[in-house]
Enzyme design. Structure first.
Site, PDB file in Angstrom:
ATOM      1  CE  LYS A 220     -23.495   4.188  28.534  1.00  0.00           C
ATOM      2  NZ  LYS A 220     -24.674   4.712  30.110  1.00  0.00           N
TER       3      LYS A 220
ATOM      4  CD  GLU B  73     -22.594   0.377  36.203  1.00  0.00           C
ATOM      5  OE1 GLU B  73     -21.711   0.993  36.824  1.00  0.00           O
ATOM      6  OE2 GLU B  73     -23.127   1.154  35.074  1.00  0.00           O
TER       7      GLU B  73
ATOM      8  CB  SER C  12     -26.066   7.958  23.137  1.00  0.00           C
ATOM      9  OG  SER C  12     -26.736   6.674  22.705  1.00  0.00           O
TER      10      SER C  12
HETATM   11  C1  LIG Z   1     -24.945   3.765  23.587  1.00  0.00           C
HETATM   12  C2  LIG Z   1     -25.824   4.372  24.458  1.00  0.00           C
HETATM   13  N1  LIG Z   1     -26.539   4.848  24.225  1.00  0.00           N
HETATM   14  C3  LIG Z   1     -27.434   5.251  25.690  1.00  0.00           C
HETATM   15  C4  LIG Z   1     -27.240   4.288  26.635  1.00  0.00           C
HETATM   16  C5  LIG Z   1     -27.893   3.860  27.602  1.00  0.00           C
HETATM   17  O1  LIG Z   1     -27.285   4.653  29.252  1.00  0.00           O
HETATM   18  P1  LIG Z   1     -27.663   6.443  29.720  1.00  0.00           P
HETATM   19  O2  LIG Z   1     -28.838   6.314  29.812  1.00  0.00           O
HETATM   20  O3  LIG Z   1     -27.120   6.377  30.394  1.00  0.00           O
HETATM   21  O4  LIG Z   1     -27.338   7.301  28.971  1.00  0.00           O
HETATM   22  C6  LIG Z   1     -26.245   3.178  26.963  1.00  0.00           C
HETATM   23  C7  LIG Z   1     -25.399   2.562  27.822  1.00  0.00           C
HETATM   24  O5  LIG Z   1     -25.211   1.268  28.193  1.00  0.00           O
HETATM   25  C8  LIG Z   1     -25.246   3.269  25.398  1.00  0.00           C
HETATM   26  O6  LIG Z   1     -24.243   2.588  25.257  1.00  0.00           O
END
Ligand SMILES: Cc1ncc(COP(=O)(O)O)c(C=O)c1O
Lengths: 405, 264
Positions: A108, A130, A391
């Site tokens: 993020k 948000e 992520s």
């Molecule tokens: C660690 C992590 N992975 C994935 C996501 C999902 O978001 P996105 O699909 O936009 O990558 C989030 C959202 O809060 C997150 O905190």
């Protein structure tokens, strides 16, 4: 040949560029998806933002400033880690793009540093955001502190309870956290509330949206700001793999930003792109075309067109829609979208932790879970190379895991 | 259809009064329509409740949520409307997902069949409105567009030209139920320079005084959250009818004070 005077497009109209995952032009369309479905009061703000982003993104100085922040503050590039032991167990060649190592603990921060820098360039003094899991809220609070901006984060009451640690982190960073008590009291309603609030303060505030969703230019802008994940991974894979690119590129999907950023680096390769949705929030698998929060895409809704609640053990995947570009990638067949249920997620998280010493976020564990399932079922040919974007890190999820075990 | 009616009313020297009710808020919600009509409404706006009303403040959010928890659906609400005769034009207000879900052409035909000939979709700006505008026109439904205090002069002209029925001037940078703001007066005046279509001010109009201020620059007002707050507190159709009658009287007295032709 004499020069022919072509009719010029009306001022301000930009045409979509050709190619997969390119500039969607001024309409903000990815095929039939995307667009800008917001109240008239927000149209000037969206148009101003699009213009500012186009200008900044083409400005080498802005790019240099952002790259420097990503390096010295966020710790980029993040590592590409071969998952030795899990690869051995699964009979594949698994590589992990380590967004869990980025500052604040997830991808993020990439998006947020870009938007915060842009907001400053636009003369804004406050960021609105948000948040679901709180990762985007923490990243926003962080970037605001770093660049001397105020931050106001909208978070559903349900999420405030299950992500108490992140709420406290935001407060420590000086952000104001506003509990959202309407509707489902999760990410969907905190997004609605952030949009409502933005209408009242468009002059001084930038809405720092956290995923590849919302009205144009957000889905495109956030993908561009996240493509650093895919671009780095592409270079790292080229150095790591004899084949140059992986056979599969896998990422989890809430709104779809870590997946979009990852896919963007591989859209023009032969790699199979796989997005993993949480079963309880699987807009592609169970949704229908609809419009919410400014964009047209697949959306979970009931038989009367009312938006339904997403349910996932991972708060960051609890969103009933999916970014519009993903809907288009799915329709064109360039990417495919699969689902993983809560029951597979914790075992996958533990298995990765015990084989590789990496405790990832529940969201990211969805991508790992699909890889484990596909490898064990034989869907992945032996010794395929599989890139997974991790992520985020799992610290925020310890309370949830303690409850579940 | 809506437009012809509103123009006629305006030419009689009236300030236009359009009260709102959330469809299905109570089992007897149709009675609010009857009461509003009897109290002198020039048209009535019916909210078709949506799960995620992003341009509504807390009052209409709560009203929509309550109606949905009662299990109402667009189909059911339209059936109820079709079964009664209301003597003033009806206008539906809803969010775009409900239109997309049904399909624009069917949605507009359903409205017309129920006797609703106007439509307002607050999350559908003019840039995205072409296909719905076409479907609405084909079904004999006026698609009314919204203008906001931040809308540029160039866009205002486009909105004034493309809107049907009237032009919906959002008085303030906020959601329904916000404080009535002076910015609305300027917007309405600008719009009236651009079009002779009726211009109605909405958002934050709560009291007869607000309405009187609004009609100094607009042809009339839409009153929503202020009425719905009363409905949520238990206000009956008769009580709300009396409130609308009070607004009507204030507007008529005001109009009567001006010599003929004095209104711009
Ligand atoms: C660690 C992590 N992975 C994935 C996501 C999902 O978001 P996105 O699909 O936009 O990558 C989030 C959202 O809060 C997150 O905190």
């Amino acid at each position: 040949m004499t020069e022919v005077a072509l009719p010029r497009p009306a001022t301000g109209v930009t045409r979509p560029a050709a190619g997969v995952m390119s500039d969607p032009g001024s309409s903000g369309r990815f095929g039939e998806y995307g667009g800008r479905y917001v109240p008239e009061s927000l149209i000037p703000a969206c148009a101003e933002l699009e213009e500012a982003f186009r200008d900044a993104w083409a400005d080498p100085r802005f790019r240099r400033d952002l790259d420097r922040l990503l390096a010295v503050h966020a710790g980029r590039p993040t590592a590409l880690t071969p998952a030795w032991r899990l690869s051995e167990e699964l009979g594949i060649n698994l590589l992990l793009k380590r967004e869990d190592l980025a500052h604040t603990g997830s991808h993020k921060i990439n998006n947020v540093l870009g938007q915060a820098l842009l907001a400053k360039r636009m003369g804004k003094t406050r960021l609105l955001a948000e948040t679901g899991a709180g990762q985007h809220g923490v990243a926003t609070a962080t970037a605001a502190a770093l660049l001397g901006l105020d931050a106001t984060v909208f978070m559903g009451e349900v999420d405030i309870e299950r992500q108490a640690l992140n709420v406290f982190r935001m407060k420590m960073l000086g952000a104001e956290v506003i509990p959202v008590t309407s509707g489902t009291r999760t990410l969907k309603d905190s997004t609605s509330e952030a949009l409502r609030h933005w209408v009242t303060c468009v002059d001084e505030a930038h809405y720092c949206l956290g995923s590849v969703m919302g009205p144009h230019p957000y889905p495109w802008m956030v993908r561009e700001l996240q493509r650093v994940v895919g671009d780095e991974a592409r270079r790292q894979c080229a150095a790591e793999l004899s084949t140059g690119t992986p056979d599969y590129v896998v990422a989890c999907i809430g709104g779809g930003s870590n997946a979009a950023g990852t896919f963007a680096g591989f859209a023009d390769t032969g790699a199979q792109l796989v997005g993993v949705e949480a079963e309880g929030g699987a807009a592609v698998a169970f949704g229908q075309v609809g419009v919410l929060h400014g964009f047209r895409s697949y959306l979970l809704q009931d038989e009367n067109g009312q938006v339904t609640e997403a349910h996932s053990i991972a708060a960051g995947l609890d969103y009933p829609g999916i970014g519009p570009e993903h809907a288009h990638l799915r329709d064109t067949g360039r990417a495919r979208y699969v689902t993983v249920g809560d029951a597979e997620v914790i075992p996958a998280l533990q298995r990765l932790a015990r084989t590789e010493g990496i405790l990832c976020a529940l969201e990211s564990a969805h991508a790992i879970a699909w890889v484990i399932r596909a490898a064990e079922s034989g869907e992945l040919p032996p010794w395929s190379t599989v890139l997974v974007t991790l992520s985020g890190r799992g610290d925020k999820d310890m309370a949830t895991l303690m409850e579940a075990s | 259809m809506i437009e012809t009616h509103l123009r006629r009313r305006r030419s009689e020297g009236r300030s236009l009064l359009v009260p709102y009710v959330t469809g299905g808020i109570r089992a007897d919600w149709i009675d609010y329509l009857t009461a509003y009509a009897r109290a002198g409404a020039d048209a009535i706006e019916i909210g078709l409740p949506f799960s995620d009303p992003i341009l509504d403040g807390p009052v209409i959010q709560e009203a929509s949520g309550r109606a949905l928890r009662r299990g109402v659906t667009v189909r059911g609400l339209l059936d109820e409307v079709a079964a009664v005769r209301i003597d003033v034009p009806l206008i539906a207000m809803t969010y775009y997902n409900l239109v997309v879900h049904r399909g624009a052409a069917d949605f507009c035909r359903d409205l017309a069949a129920a006797g609703i000939h106007g439509l307002i979709v607050p999350d559908l700006p003019i840039d995205e409105s072409a296909s719905l505008a076409e479907a609405a026109a084909a079904a004999g439904v006026d698609l009314t567009l919204l203008a906001a205090p931040t809308t540029s002069a160039e866009r205002l002209a486009e909105i004034a030209a493309a809107s049907r029925g009237f032009v919906y001037a959002v008085s303030t940078m906020g959601t329904t139920g916000a404080q009535f703001a002076a910015s609305g007066g300027r917007l309405a005046a600008d719009l009236r320079q651009l079009t002779d279509r009726p211009v109605l001010l909405a958002f934050g109009v709560a009291t007869p005084d607000d309405a009187l201020t609004a009609v100094q620059s607009a042809d009339g007002v839409v009153i929503g959250a202020a009425l719905m707050r009363r409905v949520l507190e238990g206000g009956t159709p008769d009580e709300l009818g009396a409130t609308v009658a009070g607004l009507r009287k204030a507007l008529d007295l005001d109009a009567g004070r001006l010599p003929d032709g004095a209104r711009p």
